[in-house]
Scaffold this active site. Structure first.
Site, PDB file in Angstrom:
ATOM      1  CE  LYS A  27      -2.804   1.037   3.526  1.00 44.49           C
ATOM      2  NZ  LYS A  27      -4.001   1.316   4.352  1.00 44.49           N
ATOM      3  NE  ARG A  32       5.997   6.725   0.694  1.00 41.52           N
ATOM      4  CZ  ARG A  32       5.108   6.467   1.658  1.00 41.52           C
ATOM      5  NH1 ARG A  32       4.073   5.668   1.398  1.00 41.52           N
ATOM      6  NH2 ARG A  32       5.241   6.986   2.864  1.00 41.52           N
ATOM      7  NE  ARG A 128      -5.820   7.954  11.122  1.00 41.37           N
ATOM      8  CZ  ARG A 128      -5.205   7.187  10.217  1.00 41.37           C
ATOM      9  NH1 ARG A 128      -5.904   6.687   9.215  1.00 41.37           N
ATOM     10  NH2 ARG A 128      -3.918   6.940  10.314  1.00 41.37           N
ATOM     11  CB  SER A 173       5.526  10.220  11.471  1.00 45.18           C
ATOM     12  OG  SER A 173       4.499  10.253  10.490  1.00 45.18           O
ATOM     13  CD  GLN A 175       0.618   8.256   7.304  1.00 44.82           C
ATOM     14  OE1 GLN A 175       0.037   9.150   7.917  1.00 44.82           O
ATOM     15  NE2 GLN A 175       0.060   7.077   7.071  1.00 44.82           N
ATOM     16  CG  ASP A 325       0.488   0.301   9.552  1.00 42.77           C
ATOM     17  OD1 ASP A 325      -0.049   1.070  10.368  1.00 42.77           O
ATOM     18  OD2 ASP A 325       0.927   0.682   8.455  1.00 42.77           O
ATOM     19  NE  ARG A 401      -2.588  -1.759   8.730  1.00 43.46           N
ATOM     20  CZ  ARG A 401      -2.310  -2.271   7.536  1.00 43.46           C
ATOM     21  NH1 ARG A 401      -2.455  -3.558   7.323  1.00 43.46           N
ATOM     22  NH2 ARG A 401      -1.889  -1.494   6.555  1.00 43.46           N
TER      23      ARG A 401
END
EC number: 2.5.1.19
Length: 444
Positions: A27, A32, A128, A173, A175, A325, A401
């Site tokens: 993913k 990307r 979030r 992170s 992200q 994750d 998840r």
């Protein structure tokens, strides 16, 4: 992209798993690949793209900003990009569904373009926090107006030219790092991100592959990633390896279900992502790498996994960035081990699709597993290999998840486990339940 109607599932132990399977494309790499292909000049081709809802949200967003993105009948995606600096003003808000990765990375991408973009999402994504991305992007010049608490819906007014920054990540992170680097693509000068703790490096690998002027230096401060702005990206042929996060569910399932013997083909084993396999091996899992190779700059192998007796461990905290994750399914493995497993150093789990520490403590408790909750993790008392009691109803909290991890727990439970809603699984793994059926059939 509204959330699907709830889909409850009752899962029960029906015997071992066997056979060979493939998992969806990675993913992180899929997101990307679409973004950078859309910023290249010319046609890129992407094979093995994950076609879950999260990645499709990224594809829709890049189309809305001018890229030509088409899926062929052969499953190969072609992307004709607009070039760095060429993003167009979208006609309406970008609906990110449940995808935090899409949102945070695209916020970075548009921050250095002269366009204004509104981001929306489903109820889970809208809860979030985005503040950790807003702060550095605002420093680069973007004007970001968010809902209370730094949440969606939010609007990004890009700055062109943006201002290059030198930014030390306060929390590990990938992200946030990636958002800053993507903003740096269209920013004159050198944008630098300092990582005191290394995180997944797909952005760096792929940016370099597309021709960006990027360097990575290991220093006493940590990893310093430097990107020269106003880049010109060249189109690429990309083969996306299998997602290790998706593979982890089957690796744990085969490890804890007696009699199981499976091969998970074409799994990406980037060391910044493969911490779950390290942790499971420390617990005694029987995982063998076969046909190791390199695909598109990423290490890949087929994983053969056989049932094994697992022992409790203290999960090394330095593994957290490379398996953040995968903690929910690791907790399931720990529930079946001998002894008390302690996993700390995973603060990031509190701000995922759900609070995954609290969610997994509640879910495991509902099926008779004893846990102790910490601010940064869990302790789990294992069953010593005996079946779990089961019998509970699990709240998935719109978190794919949690739903998949507790499905795995149901495979080793004496009484069936009911999950209130497994529809979120489609965000990352649309064929998950079909694959489970096949593995059960092949063991008969």
């Amino acid at each position: 992209m509204s959330h699907a109607s709830p889909r409850p599932l009752e899962i029960a132990h029906t015997g071992p798993l066997a056979g060979r399977l493939t998992v969806p494309g990675d993913k992180s790499i899929s997101h990307r690949a679409l973004m950078l292909s859309a910023l290249a000049v010319g046609e890129s081709r992407i094979e093995g793209l994950l076609e879950g809802e999260d990645v499709l949200a990224t594809a829709a967003a890049m189309r809305a900003m001018g890229a030509d993105i088409v899926r062929g009948d052969d499953g190969i995606w072609t992307v004709n990009g607009v070039g760095v600096g060429g993003l167009l003003q979208p006609e309406q808000a970008l609906d990110m569904g449940n995808s935090g990765t899409s949102t945070r990375l695209l916020m970075g991408l548009v921050s250095s373009h002269g366009i204004t973009v509104t981001f929306t999402g489903d109820a889970s994504l809208s809860a979030r926090p985005m503040a950790r991305v807003i702060e550095p992007l605002s420093t680069m010049g973007a004007d970001i107006t968010a809902s209370p608490g730094g949440r969606l819906p939010l609007m990004v007014r890009g700055m062109n030219p943006a201002v290059p920054i030198r930014y030390t990540l306060p929390v590990a992170s990938a992200q946030v790092k990636s958002a800053i680097l993507l903003a740096g693509l269209n920013t004159p000068g050198i944008t630098r991100v300092i990582e005191p703790v290394a995180t997944r490096d797909h952005s760096e690998r792929m940016l370099a592959g597309f021709g960006a002027d990027l360097t990575v230096e290991e220093t006493t401060e940590g990893r310093i990633i430097s990107l020269a702005g106003e880049a010109e990206l060249k189109p690429q042929q990309i083969v996306v390896p299998g997602d290790p996060s998706s593979a982890a569910f089957w690796v744990v399932a085969a490890s804890i279900v007696p009699g199981s013997d499976i091969v998970v083909a074409n799994v990406g084993l980037n060391p910044t992502r493969a911490g779950i396999f390290t942790a499971l091996r420390l617990m005694g899992a029987d995982i063998t790498e076969e046909n190791a190779r390199t695909v598109g700059g990423e290490p890949v192998a087929d994983l053969r996994v056989r049932h094994a007796a697992l022992s409790a461990i203290e999960v090394p905290a330095d593994l957290a960035p490379s398996m953040i994750d995968e903690y929910p399914v690791l907790f399931v493995a720990a529930a079946c081990a001998t002894g008390r497993t302690v996993a700390r150093g995973a603060h990031e789990l509190r701000v995922k699709e759900s609070d995954r520490i609290a969610a997994m403590a509640a879910a495991l408790g509902a099926i008779g597993v004893e846990t102790e909750e910490f601010e940064d993790g869990l302790a789990i008392q294992g069953s010593g290999g005996a079946p779990l009691p089961g019998g509970g109803t699990i709240a998935s909290l719109l978190d794919h998840r949690i739903a998949m991890s507790m499905t795995v727990a149901g495979l080793v439970s004496t009484r069936s486990v009911t999950i209130d809603d497994v529809s979120p699984v489609a965000t990352s793994y649309p064929m998950f339940f079909q694959t489970l059926d096949e593995l059960r059939k092949q063991a008969l």
